[in-house]
Structures are given as structure tokens and as C-alpha cells.
Design a protein around this motif. Structure first.
Motif, short mmCIF file in Angstrom:
data_model
loop_
_atom_site.label_atom_id
_atom_site.label_comp_id
_atom_site.label_asym_id
_atom_site.label_seq_id
_atom_site.Cartn_x
_atom_site.Cartn_y
_atom_site.Cartn_z
N ALA A 184 0.83 -1.20 0.00
CA ALA A 184 0.00 0.00 0.00
C ALA A 184 0.87 1.25 0.00
O ALA A 184 0.59 2.23 -0.70
CB ALA A 184 -0.92 -0.01 1.22
N LEU A 185 1.95 1.21 0.78
CA LEU A 185 2.84 2.36 0.87
C LEU A 185 3.49 2.64 -0.48
O LEU A 185 3.56 3.79 -0.94
CB LEU A 185 3.92 2.06 1.92
CG LEU A 185 4.64 3.25 2.54
CD1 LEU A 185 3.64 4.17 3.21
CD2 LEU A 185 5.67 2.77 3.55
N LEU A 186 3.93 1.58 -1.15
CA LEU A 186 4.57 1.76 -2.46
C LEU A 186 3.59 2.32 -3.48
O LEU A 186 3.97 3.10 -4.35
CB LEU A 186 5.14 0.42 -2.96
CG LEU A 186 6.40 -0.07 -2.24
CD1 LEU A 186 6.74 -1.48 -2.67
CD2 LEU A 186 7.56 0.86 -2.53
N LYS A 187 2.33 1.92 -3.37
CA LYS A 187 1.34 2.40 -4.33
C LYS A 187 0.92 3.84 -4.05
O LYS A 187 0.38 4.52 -4.91
CB LYS A 187 0.10 1.51 -4.30
CG LYS A 187 0.30 0.24 -5.08
CD LYS A 187 -1.00 -0.53 -5.19
CE LYS A 187 -0.78 -1.79 -5.99
NZ LYS A 187 -1.82 -2.78 -5.71
N ALA A 188 1.15 4.29 -2.81
CA ALA A 188 0.69 5.63 -2.42
C ALA A 188 1.75 6.70 -2.63
O ALA A 188 1.48 7.87 -2.46
CB ALA A 188 0.25 5.62 -0.95
N VAL A 189 2.97 6.28 -2.97
CA VAL A 189 4.05 7.26 -3.11
C VAL A 189 4.25 7.60 -4.58
O VAL A 189 4.43 6.70 -5.40
CB VAL A 189 5.36 6.69 -2.52
CG1 VAL A 189 6.46 7.73 -2.60
CG2 VAL A 189 5.16 6.26 -1.09
N PRO A 190 4.19 8.89 -4.94
CA PRO A 190 4.43 9.25 -6.33
C PRO A 190 5.88 8.94 -6.73
O PRO A 190 6.78 8.98 -5.90
CB PRO A 190 4.17 10.76 -6.38
CG PRO A 190 3.99 11.22 -5.01
CD PRO A 190 3.93 10.06 -4.09
N ARG A 191 6.07 8.58 -7.99
CA ARG A 191 7.42 8.26 -8.44
C ARG A 191 7.88 9.24 -9.49
O ARG A 191 7.11 9.71 -10.32
CB ARG A 191 7.44 6.85 -9.03
CG ARG A 191 7.60 5.78 -7.99
CD ARG A 191 7.49 4.43 -8.58
NE ARG A 191 8.63 4.12 -9.46
CZ ARG A 191 9.02 2.88 -9.70
NH1 ARG A 191 8.41 1.87 -9.15
NH2 ARG A 191 10.03 2.65 -10.53
N LEU A 192 9.18 9.50 -9.47
CA LEU A 192 9.75 10.46 -10.41
C LEU A 192 9.75 9.91 -11.83
O LEU A 192 9.59 10.64 -12.79
CB LEU A 192 11.18 10.79 -9.99
CG LEU A 192 11.84 11.86 -10.84
CD1 LEU A 192 11.37 13.22 -10.41
CD2 LEU A 192 13.34 11.77 -10.74
#
Lengths: 323, 330
Positions: free
Chosen positions: A251-259
Motif C-alpha cells: 500500500a505504501l509503495l502504491k501511495a508514493v508518487p514516483r519520479l
């Protein structure tokens, strides 16, 4: 060989409002010479872990139970006097905010030499030379001149270099870096992270990166311990964790925007748990999209589900079975 | 179509005084914002990125005239903002203020701890008198549900809320006057990682529903990529590059933009980062470097860079860069 073994560590803070369970049974091991990432949000217990290992938990906090073995020796059984040989000397710490962790009233030369003369039988001039050498190691430009300056005369990045040098003065085997770049700009962050990587290679110490940034973990660490609400959610090799994560990590990985990509952000509902009244069962269940009734019951144990990968989730096997 | 917000040559210098109480002399100028021009179109989000001290927040405040610019012009829907807000009648001022609002970085310090959420969100109604008193309650509950809060939250005080909820209150307060344009100054940087996505999604959702335009100010490139249509990169008070988001992130041209992007760690262990390490730190804005302000840290810098100020060059329909040697990096 394990340099550090933490077993079922419980550190509580006895406040007037109630018992804050900052660490509620944390278990993990740390291989010598590697970089471990301690990942979690605020209140997950990452900083308390480092404080517990050094036995510097501030009042009203107390280590209630558990085991901490450093090089096979029980840290919790040591006397205060014996602990002096661990703090700074064998286990060292870099704090998040370099500004507040340096004394504004003394030049950096004098506050760093004091550490050396307190711990080693060294003359002041020798100690000063050692300080200059260590500052060079931390890539502070012109340390011979800079030791006569006060902390406020340095920028944030330089102060963090000084703090890193201070942590390395007594050649520790284990270094905790507690969010060392959170207060710095990205370009300065890149400088400090590169420095830490280089230092680890040069000095050969074990590094624990405490951070909330999955990017830093992916870049720096070999092993990861994911903390949430004072509990270890999973531990494992960095690649395995990114491949088959615990529902919280996922969930954390999906919630963090990526560059490097645009994607739909899947937010995690709700807020981080109140550590006084932790949810029953799995601490993440109120926010977990996979939660079932059984998750509310007993706390899921941290189980080794595959080589080098332990997970505290009763549904993980089922969720990852199809993959 | 005319842009909603049109900023032309905005400049803000702060004086630096010598020590002393009776004889204070101006001994220098902090070049906080230096000739910044930008446009925000209807219903679009423009991202403004840069490191701390580069003048992003000052730019946002200047646009809303929360700071008085040294020179430069700001037009909102064709109307001159600074003129209206300094010389206009009270009616005109309030009308313009209603269309432009701000959401601040720290929701812990931008809410009055002694006011309930009801008071906080309804204060704009009392100041602007944009709706009749009888409708306060209905409108307030409408706003609360719009930002994802419950009606019973209205009677509570700010300290009873988490960071994410407080930022929702701040957003509701900004929405209370139906603005067309919001300056969002690092709205998620003080929030927990797992809560940031909620607020970013809320901001984007509000744009879809209400057609609000944003100037999204942030140092976090990843969130800027997520939310903005166009991005401006600032360094030491100046804009060095601007382009459509996808264009900027896929083909950055200015050496500073490239270094900035390479420095952001990507959460993927398989991608090995190639960091372009910039030497040194951002110089003091009191005496900014001559010529191109980035030249002391730029690996491609020549003597030309330290002497001549580079001009903003258009290299594509919507891609501008200010670098003498942009052709080398195309």
C-alpha cells in the motif's frame, strides 16, 4: 554473522494519558557489514529502536522486555558504566537534525576533541589531529581551518557532515543514521547518501538507515525491516520485499508518487494508529484492503515465509499463492 | 484563450541592513525573486519546483500580493492584481481576494488553535459576506463533505485532528469563497507518507469537480510530476527551465534540472541510480553569482557562463530553457 539481534523488544512510554507502545515486540537480525533499512512512518518506532539499542530511551520511556544482543552480548544486562563502552565507541548514531544536535556554544573542534579525550587516552593535540582526519573522511573541505568555527557558521549539509564525522570518531562497528537527510535539499541529500555509501565501503561498518523514504531504501540498503505502529510488518532482502510485499508495504509503495512514471495514486485510508490504543490483532487491519475478520483476532506472528523473507500477515501466503 | 493568471517580470528584493540600532544602512539586497514570468491557464496545475531558499514560496506570496513586489505585474483574468489590491476600493479588493486563495505548508501552524472548525471555515463567509447568514451551516457541511470530513467534525478544535485532516480543513477554508485559483505551498510535505496520497488525490479531484487552477509549489519532484500539467524549475530566484510535465521529466535540458532529477531516489531496487552530484551548495542570494547563476556548480560552465546572463530560449512549443549551451543538451 549477526552483529545485532533484537528479539521481541518492547519499549513503552508511561505517560499520563496512558501507555504509549512505541515498540510492541520487534524482532530482527542484522548481518555484519551490510546496510539495513528501518522503514516506517512517524510513530512506527524506528527512532525508538535505535534509542533502545543504545539504551538512551528518554523518560518516561522504558524497555519493558525483550532481548538485544550485540555481537552475542546482552546489551540489556550491562551496567550503565559498561554501556559507556558501547555508546559512540561500538554503536554510534547520527541524528535527523544536525542543527540541534551540535552545541552552539563550542567550536566544532572543541566539541569533537572532547569526545576523543573522554574515551581514549590521547593528548589534546593528538585528539585534534584525529578529529581533523575524521572530518576529512567525511569530506568536509579544509578541516584544519574549519575546526575553529562554530556550528552556526556552517550550512545544513556541512553540519550533517560534521555530525557524521562525530559519529565515526571512535570507529564504531554499527552506525544508526536516523533520517540523516530529511532536513536537507535533494541535491545535498544525494551528496550525503553518496558519502555514507563510500564511508561504509571504506570503513567497513554496519549501517542502519532509518527512513520513511522507500527511494532511499531501494538505493542504499540490502536488507529492510518495515515497521508500522511499533510492530515489525516484514523483514527481508530489498528485492524480495519490492516483489512480494506485505500488504502495508504494498500500500505504501502504491501511495508514493514516483519520479520516473505517472501512475494513479492509491491512497491508504485513515491515519496512522494511536499508539495508546493500538488496534487489536494486526495493527494495520483497519487500513488494510485485504483485511478479513480473522485479522482482528490475534496478532499475526512474524513468520519466515521464504528464504530471507519474514512476514507478519495471515493472508500473505494466500495473496501471493497465485503469483 | 487568455491565461487565468499572468505573471510578468516579477521581482522581489529584500534589503540587508548593517548592524546597529540607530545607524542602519542598507548594505545589500537579497535577490529572492528575480524576473520571474509565468502563466497559469484555466483549470490547470502548474508546478513550481526548486530547493529551499530559491524563492518558490515568495513567488507564490507575491502573486497573491501577500508580499509587495519590488517590480513586476500580475494579471488575474485580465485585471491587474497589485494595483487592485493596493489602490482599489474595498469591494474590488474583496472580490479579487475571493478568486485567489492559498493553502499553506504547515497545517499545524496555519489553523487558529482557539477556533473550532466551524469558526475557521465560516470566517471567510463573515469577512466576504458572499452568502447570507442563514446559509452558513449548509454551505459549511457541503464544504466538509467536499474535502472528506464528517459533519460532526465542525464542533471540534484543530488539535483534535491529525495532520492530514488539518490540511483538509485548510483546503475547505480556502474553498469557502469559491476561488478560481489556489496557491498550494508544499501542502503535503509535512504529512505522513501514507497520508500524502490522500491529499494529493483530493487536490486533483477538486480540480476535476470545480475547475480550480493551482500553482503547486514543492521541492518534491515526484509529487510535482504526479499533479502538474506544466512544471517550472527555479534556481536562486530565477526560472531556469519550464515545460510540459512529461516533456520536462523525459527530456530535461538545463544541467540543473538534470542534476535535480538524478538526485531523487526511486523506489525500485532494480533501477540503479546515476546521480549527477552537484559540487557545493546553493550560493547566497545576497550576492548571486554573475552571469548564469548556476555556473559555479555546473560542470559544463565556461567563461561565457560567468559573464553573460543567459536568455530564456524557446526550444519547443512549450519548452523554455535558460542556458547558453542548451543546444549541446538537446
Amino acid at each position: 554473522m549477526h552483529i545485532l539481534e533484537v528479539e521481541n523488544l518492547k519499549t513503552y512510554f508511561f505517560t499520563e494519558a496512558g501507555i504509549v507502545k512505541a515498540l510492541d515486540g520487534a524482532t530482527f537480525n542484522l548481518e555484519k557489514g551490510t546496510t539495513l533499512g528501518l522503514v516506517g512512518e512517524s510513530g512506527s518506532g524506528k527512532s525508538v529502536t535505535s534509542q533502545s539499542v543504545l539504551r538512551i530511551v528518554p523518560k518516561p520511556g522504558k524497555i519493558v522486555s525483550g532481548k538485544i544482543l550485540f555481537e552475542g552480548e546482552d546489551i540489556l544486562a550491562k551496567s550503565e558504566n559498561e554501556m559507556r563502552n558501547y555508546r559512540g565507541k561500538k554503536i554510534s548514531l547520527i541524528f535527523q537534525d544536525p542543527t540541534s544536535s551540535l552545541n552552539p556554544l563550542f567550536t566544532i573542534g572543541s566539541q569533537l576533541t572532547e569526545i576523543v579525550t573522554q574515551h581514549e587516552k590521547m593528548k589534546k593535540t593528538e585528539a585534534l589531529e584525529h578529529v581533523i582526519k575524521t572530518l576529512k573522511l567525511a569530506r568536509l573541505p579544509d578541516p584544519e581551518e574549519e575546526i575553529y568555527r562554530y556550528p552556526h557558521q556552517f550550512s545544513g549539509g556541512m553540519k550533517q557532515r560534521i555530525c557524521i564525522a562525530r559519529a565515526l570518531l571512535l570507529n564504531p562497528q554499527l552506525l544508526f543514521a536516523d533520517e540523516p537527510t530529511t532536513n536537507l535539499d535533494v541535491t545535498i541529500q544525494a551528496q550525503i547518501l553518496t558519502l555514507l555509501k563510500d564511508l561504509q565501503r571504506e570503513v567497513g561498518m554496519t549501517l542502519v538507515m532509518i527512513t520513511h523514504d522507500m527511494g532511499i531504501v531501494a538505493d542504499m540498503c540490502k536488507y529492510v525491516v518495515v515497521l508500522y505502529g511499533g510492530n515489525v510488518m516484514e523483514t527481508g532482502m530489498i528485492e524480495t520485499i519490492f516483489e512480494k510485499p506485505h500488504p502495508y508495504t504494498e500500500a505504501l509503495l502504491k501511495a508514493v508518487p514516483r519520479l520516473d512514471q505517472t501512475k494513479e495514486l492509491v491512497s491508504i485510508p485513515g491515519n496512522i494508529p494511536n499508539l495508546i490504543e493500538l488496534p487489536s490483532g494486526c495493527v494495520f487491519h483497519p487500513r488494510c484492503r485485504y483485511a478479513v475478520d480473522a485479522c482482528k483476532g490475534n496478532k499475526p506472528p512474524l513468520e519466515e515465509v521464504e528464504a530471507d523473507h519474514s512476514i507478519a500477515c495471515i493472508r500473505w501466503r494466500e495473496l501471493n499463492g497465485g503469483r | 484563450m487568455e491565461p487565468l493568471v499572468d505573471v510578468k517580470d516579477l521581482v522581489k528584493y529584500y534589503p540587508v541592513y548593517s548592524r546597529g540600532i540607530l545607524t542602519r544602512k542598507v548594505i545589500g539586497q537579497v535577490h529572492a525573486v528575480d524576473h520571474v514570468s509565468l502563466e497559469v491557464n484555466h483549470g490547470e496545475t502548474v508546478g513550481l519546483v526548486g530547493e529551499s531558499g530559491c524563492g518558490k514560496t515568495t513567488t507564490g506570496k507575491l502573486i497573491l500580493n501577500l508580499e509587495t513586489p519590488t517590480s513586476g505585474k500580475v494579471y488575474f483574468d485580465g485585471a491587474p492584481v497589485i494595483q487592485t489590491l493596493t489602490k482599489g476600493t474595498k469591494e474590488e479588493k474583496l472580490k479579487l481576494r475571493r478568486s485567489m486563495q492559498m493553502v499553506f505548508q504547515n497545517p499545524y501552524s496555519s489553523l487558529d488553535p482557539r477556533m473550532t472548525v466551524f469558526d475557521i471555515i465560516s470566517e471567510p463567509f463573515r469577512v466576504h459576506k458572499n452568502i447570507p447568514t442563514s446559509e452558513y451551516k449548509d454551505r459549511l457541511y457541503e464544504l466538509l463533505s467536499l474535502v472528506g470530513l464528517e459533519p460532526y467534525h465542525a464542533e471540534r478544535y484543530p488539535h483534535e485532528f491529525s495532520g492530514g485532516q488539518r490540511q483538509r480543513i485548510c483546503i475547505a477554508r480556502a474553498l469557502a469563497v469559491d476561488p478560481k485559483f489556489i496557491v498550494a505551498d508544499e501542502p503535503v510535505s509535512s504529512l505522513d507518507v501514507s497520508v500524502r496520497a490522500q491529499i494529493l488525490n483530493l487536490i486533483m479531484d477538486l480540480q476535476k469537480r470545480l475547475g480550480i487552477s493551482y500553482l503547486y509549489i514543492s521541492h518534491d519532484l515526484s509529487s510535482v510530476r504526479q499533479i502538474s500539467k506544466r512544471v517550472l524549475v527555479m534556481y536562486l530566484g530565477e526560472i531556469v527551465e519550464s515545460a510540459l510535465t512529461s516533456e520536462l521529466f523525459d527530456h530535461p535540458i538545463h544541467p540543473y534540472t538534470k542534476a535535480l532529477m538524478s538526485a531523487v531516489p526511486i523506489p525500485d531496487p532494480k533501477r540503479k541510480m546515476k546521480i549527477i552530484l552537484l559540487p557545493g551548495e546553493v550560493p547566497s542570494p545576497v550576492n548571486p553569482p554573475s552571469g548564469c547563476r548556476f555556473h559555479p556548480r555546473c560542470e559544463y560552465a565556461t567563461s561565457k557562463c560567468s559573464e553573460e546572463i543567459p536568455e530564456m530560449v524557446q526550444i519547443d512549443s512549450d519548452h523554455f530553457v535558460s542556458c547558453h549551451y542548451f543546444e549541446k543538451f538537446l
